[in-house]
Scaffold this motif. Structure first.
Motif, PDB file in Angstrom:
ATOM      1  N   ALA A 204       4.993  -3.672   1.300  1.00 13.33           N
ATOM      2  CA  ALA A 204       5.948  -4.680   0.858  1.00 13.33           C
ATOM      3  C   ALA A 204       6.932  -4.976   1.978  1.00 13.33           C
ATOM      4  N   THR A 205       6.391  -5.289   3.147  1.00 17.65           N
ATOM      5  CA  THR A 205       7.229  -5.448   4.328  1.00 17.65           C
ATOM      6  C   THR A 205       7.879  -6.820   4.379  1.00 17.65           C
ATOM      7  N   ARG A 206       8.789  -6.947   5.289  1.00 15.03           N
ATOM      8  CA  ARG A 206       9.499  -8.203   5.525  1.00 15.03           C
ATOM      9  C   ARG A 206       9.342  -8.524   7.011  1.00 15.03           C
ATOM     10  N   LEU A 207       8.244  -9.188   7.376  1.00 16.51           N
ATOM     11  CA  LEU A 207       7.958  -9.514   8.765  1.00 16.51           C
ATOM     12  C   LEU A 207       8.303 -10.970   9.064  1.00 16.51           C
ATOM     13  N   ALA A 208       8.681 -11.227  10.313  1.00 14.75           N
ATOM     14  CA  ALA A 208       8.975 -12.602  10.724  1.00 14.75           C
ATOM     15  C   ALA A 208       7.695 -13.387  10.981  1.00 14.75           C
ATOM     16  N   GLU A 209       6.622 -12.692  11.345  1.00 15.26           N
ATOM     17  CA  GLU A 209       5.324 -13.328  11.599  1.00 15.26           C
ATOM     18  C   GLU A 209       4.230 -12.306  11.349  1.00 15.26           C
ATOM     19  N   PRO A 210       2.989 -12.749  11.088  1.00 11.51           N
ATOM     20  CA  PRO A 210       1.905 -11.809  10.814  1.00 11.51           C
ATOM     21  C   PRO A 210       1.696 -10.822  11.963  1.00 11.51           C
ATOM     22  N   LYS A 211       1.463  -9.551  11.595  1.00 11.01           N
ATOM     23  CA  LYS A 211       1.229  -8.504  12.593  1.00 11.01           C
ATOM     24  C   LYS A 211       0.467  -7.368  11.918  1.00 11.01           C
ATOM     25  N   PRO A 212      -0.709  -6.978  12.437  1.00  8.09           N
ATOM     26  CA  PRO A 212      -1.541  -5.973  11.766  1.00  8.09           C
ATOM     27  C   PRO A 212      -1.033  -4.545  11.981  1.00  8.09           C
ATOM     28  N   LEU A 213      -0.075  -4.130  11.185  1.00  8.35           N
ATOM     29  CA  LEU A 213       0.546  -2.813  11.331  1.00  8.35           C
ATOM     30  C   LEU A 213      -0.103  -1.751  10.446  1.00  8.35           C
ATOM     31  N   LEU A 214      -0.746  -2.174   9.361  1.00 12.30           N
ATOM     32  CA  LEU A 214      -1.433  -1.235   8.481  1.00 12.30           C
ATOM     33  C   LEU A 214      -2.902  -1.193   8.894  1.00 12.30           C
ATOM     34  N   ARG A 215      -3.325  -0.060   9.405  1.00 13.24           N
ATOM     35  CA  ARG A 215      -4.684   0.070   9.942  1.00 13.24           C
ATOM     36  C   ARG A 215      -5.682   0.427   8.841  1.00 13.24           C
ATOM     37  N   THR A 216      -6.799  -0.267   8.853  1.00 10.85           N
ATOM     38  CA  THR A 216      -7.843  -0.042   7.865  1.00 10.85           C
ATOM     39  C   THR A 216      -8.342   1.393   7.887  1.00 10.85           C
ATOM     40  N   GLU A 217      -8.430   1.981   9.054  1.00 11.53           N
ATOM     41  CA  GLU A 217      -8.979   3.338   9.196  1.00 11.53           C
ATOM     42  C   GLU A 217      -8.111   4.395   8.516  1.00 11.53           C
ATOM     43  N   TRP A 218      -6.872   4.068   8.207  1.00 15.87           N
ATOM     44  CA  TRP A 218      -5.984   5.036   7.548  1.00 15.87           C
ATOM     45  C   TRP A 218      -6.213   5.129   6.045  1.00 15.87           C
ATOM     46  N   ILE A 219      -6.916   4.162   5.458  1.00 18.29           N
ATOM     47  CA  ILE A 219      -7.054   4.093   4.001  1.00 18.29           C
ATOM     48  C   ILE A 219      -8.014   5.178   3.506  1.00 18.29           C
ATOM     49  N   LYS A 220      -7.546   5.941   2.553  1.00 26.85           N
ATOM     50  CA  LYS A 220      -8.354   7.003   1.948  1.00 26.85           C
ATOM     51  C   LYS A 220      -9.418   6.394   1.029  1.00 26.85           C
TER      52      LYS A 220
END
Length: 331
Positions: A204-220
């Motif tokens: 539920a972030t508040r970013l000024a522009e799109p940026k891929p910070l949540l990495r798919t490989e981290w998802i359980k």
């Protein structure tokens, strides 16, 4: 003579809907949606000036079982924290759908926060593993507190991890949650610490522009992922690991300028054919939710006008019953 009931933020606080009451109202609106008993228009946006780093959302709907229509205007401005304001400030108007007569005007800032938390929690009720014990939450925006408290109301987590962009905001967020929940909350510095191993991940972030910070490989495997930031913080590969993708309303998810999976829709990675269901269809029993412990599921919600109206209507009815609010002469 036509009169309108005005409910200020203080009035909304005094009316004191419980988490359980908000969940009931939101779930009823989802069931009505799933049964085809609502008119739900896709949201519209107004960007006054890009230099202001924000925009307005216009949400409109009608809920037949409640006999009420409504319109909400909510501002979404990422620098409001510098002024001590919530990033989202909202106003809701309720109308008689048979005549167009306005019934109420409500400060909908808290409504926005709590209906969003209820949507996150209800999505998890149907889509997360029943034994989910670890929650990872990224972001400390206005809706974040409701997300965590309503999710914990349903799941009673053994571990809650949170982070956000600014150290002071995440520390304050963690402290507020500990006071509200009466349990420890882990405040961490990185997204990876929040996400890895979590049964439910909320972005539920508040970013000024799109940026891929949540990495798919981290998802359980087997996790539920709920990304709903205005600007996308996820990788394009995220949808490729999902067994099911559920949204709140496909009509608004497939259009517009904003949303966590905007690029996925635009590039054909999420289509009506690959979509599993809208949450309302699941709540109404027309499609299944989670069917096995091993399913990895994504729930994308952009915010439904129907949920604002359902919670606003509950507040309006209680206010009339208790004589709370200010009566305004309309005409």
């Amino acid at each position: 003579m036509i009169e309108i009931l005005f409910l200020s933020g203080e009035d909304v606080d005094e009316l004191a809907l419980t988490n359980g009451e908000v969940l009931v109202a939101v779930e009823a609106s989802l069931r009505a949606q799933g049964e085809g008993e609502v008119v739900l228009e896709p949201r519209e946006h107004l960007v006054p000036d890009p230099a202001f780093r924000g925009h307005f959302n216009l949400l409109r709907a009608y809920i037949a079982p409640l006999g009420v229509a409504g319109v909400k205007v909510v501002g979404d401005f990422i620098d409001n924290w510098k002024l001590g304001f919530p990033s989202e400030l909202a106003l809701l108007t309720l109308y008689d759908p048979r005549t167009g007569v306005p019934r109420a005007i409500l400060d909908a800032t808290e409504i926005t926060e709590r209906r969003t938390g209820a949507m996150t929690a209800l999505g998890a009720r149907h889509l997360a593993r029943q034994e989910a014990r670890i929650l990872g939450h990224v972001g400390a925006r206005g809706t974040a507190f409701a997300n965590v408290t309503m999710l914990d109301h349903l799941f009673h987590f053994e571990e809650i991890r949170v982070t956000s962009a600014r150290p002071e905001s995440r520390e304050a967020f963690g402290s507020a949650l500990e006071r509200a929940l009466g349990k420890p909350v882990r405040v961490v510095d990185t997204w990876r610490e929040v996400v890895e191993g979590a049964d439910i991940v909320v972005e539920a972030t508040r970013l000024a522009e799109p940026k891929p910070l949540l990495r798919t490989e981290w998802i359980k495997p087997g996790a539920l992922v709920v990304p709903y930031g205005t600007m996308s913080a996820v990788e394009l590969s995220l949808t490729s690991i999902m067994d099911k993708i559920v949204v709140d309303d496909w009509g608004q998810c497939r259009r517009g300028r904003f949303g966590s999976l905007r690029a996925h829709v635009d590039q054909g990675l999420l289509t009506e054919k690959s979509l599993h269901a809208e949450l309302g269809e699941i709540v109404a029993g027309r499609k299944p939710g989670r069917e096995s412990e091993s399913e990895t599921i994504l729930f994308w919600h952009r915010g439904l006008a129907t949920t604002d109206i359902a919670v606003g209507h509950a507040l309006y009815e209680r206010a009339v019953e208790q004589g709370i609010g200010t009566t305004l002469r309309y005409r």
